[in-house]
Scaffold this active site. Structure first.
Site, PDB file in Angstrom:
ATOM      1  N   LYS A  33       0.823  -1.135  -0.009  1.00  9.05           N
ATOM      2  CA  LYS A  33      -0.112  -0.039   0.025  1.00  9.05           C
ATOM      3  C   LYS A  33       0.722   1.239  -0.039  1.00  9.05           C
ATOM      4  O   LYS A  33       0.431   2.215  -0.641  1.00  9.05           O
ATOM      5  CB  LYS A  33      -1.065   0.053   1.188  1.00  9.05           C
ATOM      6  CG  LYS A  33      -0.313   0.228   2.636  1.00  9.05           C
ATOM      7  CD  LYS A  33      -1.462   0.177   3.752  1.00  9.05           C
ATOM      8  CE  LYS A  33      -0.618   0.470   5.034  1.00  9.05           C
ATOM      9  NZ  LYS A  33       0.063   1.384   5.271  1.00  9.05           N
ATOM     10  N   THR A  34       2.097   1.204   0.477  1.00 11.83           N
ATOM     11  CA  THR A  34       2.940   2.394   0.667  1.00 11.83           C
ATOM     12  C   THR A  34       3.270   2.717  -0.711  1.00 11.83           C
ATOM     13  O   THR A  34       3.554   3.670  -1.245  1.00 11.83           O
ATOM     14  CB  THR A  34       4.038   2.323   1.582  1.00 11.83           C
ATOM     15  OG1 THR A  34       3.644   1.626   2.859  1.00 11.83           O
ATOM     16  CG2 THR A  34       4.816   3.330   1.881  1.00 11.83           C
ATOM     17  N   ASP A 225      -3.079   7.775   4.691  1.00 11.66           N
ATOM     18  CA  ASP A 225      -2.655   6.616   4.831  1.00 11.66           C
ATOM     19  C   ASP A 225      -3.400   5.857   6.166  1.00 11.66           C
ATOM     20  O   ASP A 225      -3.541   6.660   7.057  1.00 11.66           O
ATOM     21  CB  ASP A 225      -1.264   6.546   4.885  1.00 11.66           C
ATOM     22  CG  ASP A 225      -0.427   5.194   5.058  1.00 11.66           C
ATOM     23  OD1 ASP A 225      -1.156   4.184   4.736  1.00 11.66           O
ATOM     24  OD2 ASP A 225       0.549   5.107   5.470  1.00 11.66           O
ATOM     25  N   GLU A 226      -3.279   4.668   6.327  1.00 13.53           N
ATOM     26  CA  GLU A 226      -3.999   4.215   7.357  1.00 13.53           C
ATOM     27  C   GLU A 226      -5.124   4.670   8.060  1.00 13.53           C
ATOM     28  O   GLU A 226      -5.468   5.273   9.343  1.00 13.53           O
ATOM     29  CB  GLU A 226      -2.942   4.219   8.699  1.00 13.53           C
ATOM     30  CG  GLU A 226      -1.549   3.746   8.412  1.00 13.53           C
ATOM     31  CD  GLU A 226      -1.403   2.186   8.598  1.00 13.53           C
ATOM     32  OE1 GLU A 226      -2.404   1.643   8.470  1.00 13.53           O
ATOM     33  OE2 GLU A 226      -0.342   1.637   8.045  1.00 13.53           O
ATOM     34  N   GLN A 256      -6.658  -4.302  10.329  1.00 14.01           N
ATOM     35  CA  GLN A 256      -5.673  -3.556  11.394  1.00 14.01           C
ATOM     36  C   GLN A 256      -5.941  -2.527  12.236  1.00 14.01           C
ATOM     37  O   GLN A 256      -5.080  -1.719  12.460  1.00 14.01           O
ATOM     38  CB  GLN A 256      -4.382  -3.321  10.418  1.00 14.01           C
ATOM     39  CG  GLN A 256      -3.686  -4.682   9.715  1.00 14.01           C
ATOM     40  CD  GLN A 256      -2.720  -4.455   9.000  1.00 14.01           C
ATOM     41  OE1 GLN A 256      -1.475  -3.869   9.459  1.00 14.01           O
ATOM     42  NE2 GLN A 256      -2.535  -4.516   7.465  1.00 14.01           N
ATOM     43  N   ARG A 614       3.247  -9.785  10.888  1.00 18.13           N
ATOM     44  CA  ARG A 614       4.539  -8.908  11.165  1.00 18.13           C
ATOM     45  C   ARG A 614       5.687 -10.137  10.364  1.00 18.13           C
ATOM     46  O   ARG A 614       6.589  -9.368  10.103  1.00 18.13           O
ATOM     47  CB  ARG A 614       4.837  -8.383  12.275  1.00 18.13           C
ATOM     48  CG  ARG A 614       3.898  -7.671  13.251  1.00 18.13           C
ATOM     49  CD  ARG A 614       3.588  -6.024  12.126  1.00 18.13           C
ATOM     50  NE  ARG A 614       2.255  -6.543  11.641  1.00 18.13           N
ATOM     51  CZ  ARG A 614       2.052  -5.776  10.653  1.00 18.13           C
ATOM     52  NH1 ARG A 614       2.955  -4.842   9.869  1.00 18.13           N
ATOM     53  NH2 ARG A 614       0.924  -5.961   9.982  1.00 18.13           N
TER      54      ARG A 614
END
Length: 771
Positions: A33-34, A225-226, A256, A614
């Site tokens: 996504k980044t 973002d997020e 998340q 992670r």
């Protein structure tokens, strides 16, 4: 097609090329996504959009820096610098500095951190003569913070009878008075706290339509973002700014969303399509980070949640090892297992320390892990401990610098007016506070007008206060021409801070000197970096804002080869080849405080999903059958989350025990049943034979000690003598040096290999006699 776009897959390319309109990118863990956000910004600039018209909001400075750096390699350094990119707090602080006068603040307002805010609230509770055991300053701070994030101002609070009644029922009827006084004192000190950076931005955009129109016109393209982590206050700002052009792109993963405790509202992402017209929906479902086993296991977990957006995360990566689940007897054993496993993996696979992370639900769990890593000489770093900028000596230097910029800053002044000691006592400070409140002026203004105000001070104290005031004023003059580093270096020498820590002579004093030196080095780097930026000056104001908005993770140097220890909340956005998730026990993870409603439990499950995703190559899950909590040894049961993972993705290193029941009644009250009196024989059942580790059980006082078994004397046997060699679960082998006391109070003094000489009560000691 632009060359850089060829690095994207089809799913990533589609949202990158979508130029106008509202859009949501639902991005699974590790799906890139980044990269999509970064390349979309670069693509907009290639399409002729002015970088000054692009606003990109992130949740960490680190993420903003990385994105800006990547964009710079595509479009060039100078153009990338013109982007409005940063955290919500840093971008809104920048806007507030430009518009501060509209709200009655100076443009160089101070940003109070949590510690500053809590100290001020503690002072107010004391001044209002309230019971500090009822009005606990940390709880009051937390309550005020939640009010601000819910946009409940002081005025709104006093207009809401339900809130007033709720606080009265909680035996805190004066909470509203504390809130009002806190807000007034911050305003008088020219200070905003973190929550104000959002609250005041909302106030600015609501009360001044011309300011809203100005920033709506400037920010023609907005990227967030997020998005699942936004709270109500952030949501309203984004909504207001994007309302004119509606060119808004939000990226996030509902799976998340783990920050409800600090106000994040998952409904912001779940309901995004209702907020805007003709929303385009894109899904990034290919995971590039983890193995198939880890991805599929994480999917099987998050499927148990009812509140979620539709997506199926998959990966083309290798199958990978199964997730290893290990049961340990105690939290100490858990720590030793983690340390041994890290050591073995390093040796066998030639890994670095930085390839390993240990994740836990609460900070308190780190102790057992730390102890075990130290004994194995494995270097580690704890995230989320005391931040560099929260250390006493750093706060002392920064308080002087804050006072130079903003002499109305009450908390900074109270901290350093008598440090280093200059003979100004607490009584004097209290009189200055009373005078400042009485004249409705800042304490520094009182100091500047000592001869004009009525205040009971002797001539010696007046001279000391005047010397202090003159010193601060001289720093203010120097600040007009010097950069941040030059001024700070001058301040540390002239105030005597360096001399104070130097004369200490202890290792702590030397460490503090080194920390101040590190601060000055950081300021020098900051000044050099700012020289490259178009609209930056390297001034003290810019440095202090940078510090105020920094987080512990932002200060991390990437080249340190250490095992990472952190809570799962801090691990979000990070990745490691090997991840150990420890403490997977009921009432710990999921937390006992988060199982009252389905939504709370689902958030805990999302937290576990974040922890598992992670891991790139291997994940370990561990739980202990007993753990020290609040100083007591508590029996534990395995977490439901282990059971929720499909068996095919797990490798059980030790069998999962059935839930154990500890009888609350004494068995003796039912009398004894002799074997020949049993009328009915139980039917034979075939059980799968499993290896169960030997477990030492504390025998209740009223049962007679067992006799010798297999050559080993039971620990309660009165025949225990000096010279016996025994084994303890924590201290290892040891020799009995001395026995004293009678009955239930028999004690043994034992010299252990690991723990040295210990005196143990035999009725509690978990000992095995070896010889």
């Amino acid at each position: 097609m632009e060359t850089f776009l060829k690095q994207l897959n089809e799913a990533q390319l589609a949202p990158t090329l979508q130029k106008d309109g509202a859009m949501i990118v639902i991005a699974g863990a590790g799906s890139g996504k980044t990269r999509v956000l970064t390349y979309r910004i670069a693509y907009l600039m290639h399409q002729g959009v002015d970088p000054f018209n692009i606003l990109a909001l992130t949740f960490t400075n680190k993420a903003a820096r990385e994105m800006k750096s990547r964009i710079a390699t595509i479009v060039g350094e100078s153009e990338a610098k013109n982007l409005w990119m940063g955290t919500f707090h840093s971008v809104f602080a920048r806007i507030l500095r430009y518009e501060a006068d509209r709200l009655g603040y100076p443009s160089n307002f101070t940003i109070y951190d949590t510690q500053d805010s809590q100290r001020l609230i503690s002072s107010i509770i004391k001044e209002l003569k309230l019971d500090k055991d009822v009005y606990k300053y940390k709880q009051i701070y937390s309550r005020i913070s939640s009010y601000k994030n819910s946009l409940i101002t002081v005025k709104a609070y006093f207009q809401n009878p339900e809130l007033i009644e709720a606080d009265a029922m909680a035996r805190r009827p004066r909470l509203g008075d504390i809130y009002k006084e806190y807000v007034d004192r911050c305003f008088k000190a020219g200070a905003m706290d973190f929550d104000d950076l959002l609250l005041k931005t909302n106030e600015l955009l609501t009360r001044f339509p011309d300011v809203l129109a100005k920033y709506q016109d400037r920010f023609r393209y907005i990227l967030v973002d997020e998005y699942q982590d936004t709270n109500h206050s952030q949501y309203l700002i984004v909504r207001a700014l994007s309302d004119r052009f509606q060119n808004i792109c939000v990226v996030g993963d509902d799976a998340q969303s783990i920050y409800a405790f600090r106000g994040a509202n998952i409904n912001n992402i779940l309901n995004f399509q209702r907020d805007y017209d003709d929303v385009k929906v894109f899904r990034l479902e290919q995971n590039y980070r983890s193995t198939k086993n880890i991805v599929n296991a994480a999917n099987s977990i998050i499927d148990k949640n009812q509140t979620k957006l539709d997506k199926v995360v998959w990966t083309a990566n290798e199958e990978g090892a199964k997730i290893k689940v290990n049961r340990l007897m105690t939290d100490g054993d858990e720590g030793r297992f983690v340390a041994s496993s890290i050591f073995e993996n390093k040796m066998q696979n030639q890994m670095h320390n930085k390839d390993f992370a240990v994740l836990y639900r609460t900070n308190a769990q780190s102790r057992a892990i730390e102890d075990a890593l130290r004994k194995r000489d494995i270097p580690y770093r704890i995230f989320g401990g005391l931040s560099f900028y929260q250390r006493k000596e750093i706060k002392d230097v920064l308080s002087y610098l804050r006072l130079v910029i903003n002499p109305a800053d009450e908390e900074a002044l109270k901290r350093i007016i008598n440090f280093p000691p200059r003979g100004i006592g607490q009584t004097t400070i209290d009189r200055l506070i009373v005078a400042a409140n009485g004249y409705d002026r800042s304490i520094f203004e009182i100091l500047q007008n000592l001869n004009k105000v009525e205040i009971n001070l002797n001539s010696g104290t007046r001279n000391k206060l005047q010397d202090f005031t003159t010193m601060i004023e001289s720093f203010q003059v120097m600040n007009k021409s010097a950069n941040a580093f030059e001024l700070a270096e001058h301040v540390t020498k002239v105030t005597g801070i360096l001399k104070e820590f130097n004369k200490d002579g202890t290792p702590e004093g030397i460490a503090r000197m080194e920390n101040i030196e590190e601060l000055l080095n950081g300021m020098k780097d900051f000044v050099e970096e700012q020289k490259e930026l178009a609209d930056a000056t390297g001034s003290l104001t810019e440095f202090l804002e940078d510090v105020a908005l920094a987080t512990d993770l932002d200060n991390e140097k990437g080249d340190i080869d250490r095992v990472s220890l952190m809570t799962i909340h801090l691990a979000k956005g990070l990745e490691f080849p090997y991840v150990y998730i420890v403490g997977l026990e009921e009432d710990l993870f999921p937390s006992a405080m988060s199982m009252n409603t389905r939504s709370e439990l689902e958030e805990e499950r999302r937290l576990f999903y974040v922890a598992l995703t992670r891991a790139e190559k291997q994940a370990y899950l561990t739980y202990a059958l007993s753990r020290y909590r609040w100083g007591k040894l508590i029996d534990s049961d395995p977490s439901r989350f282990i059971e929720e993972i499909d068996d095919e993705y797990l490798e059980i290193l030790t069998p999962i025990e059935e839930r154990r029941f500890n009888p609350m009644l004494d068995a003796n009250i039912f009398g004894d049943v002799e074997p020949n009196k049993i009328r009915y024989k139980p039917a034979k059942t075939i059980r799968k034979k499993t290896e169960v580790p030997k477990k030492v059980i504390n025998t209740p006082k009223n049962l007679k000690p067992l006799s010798q078994t297999n050559g080993n004397t039971n620990l309660f046997d009165s025949k225990l003598v000096v010279g016996n060699v025994v084994k303890h679960i924590r201290f290892g082998k040891g020799e009995v040096l001395k026995i004293e006391g009678k009955g239930a109070d028999i004690k043994a003094e034992i010299d252990f290999e690991n723990g040295g000489v210990k005196k143990l009560l035999l009725r509690f000691a978990k000992l095995e006699i070896l010889s």
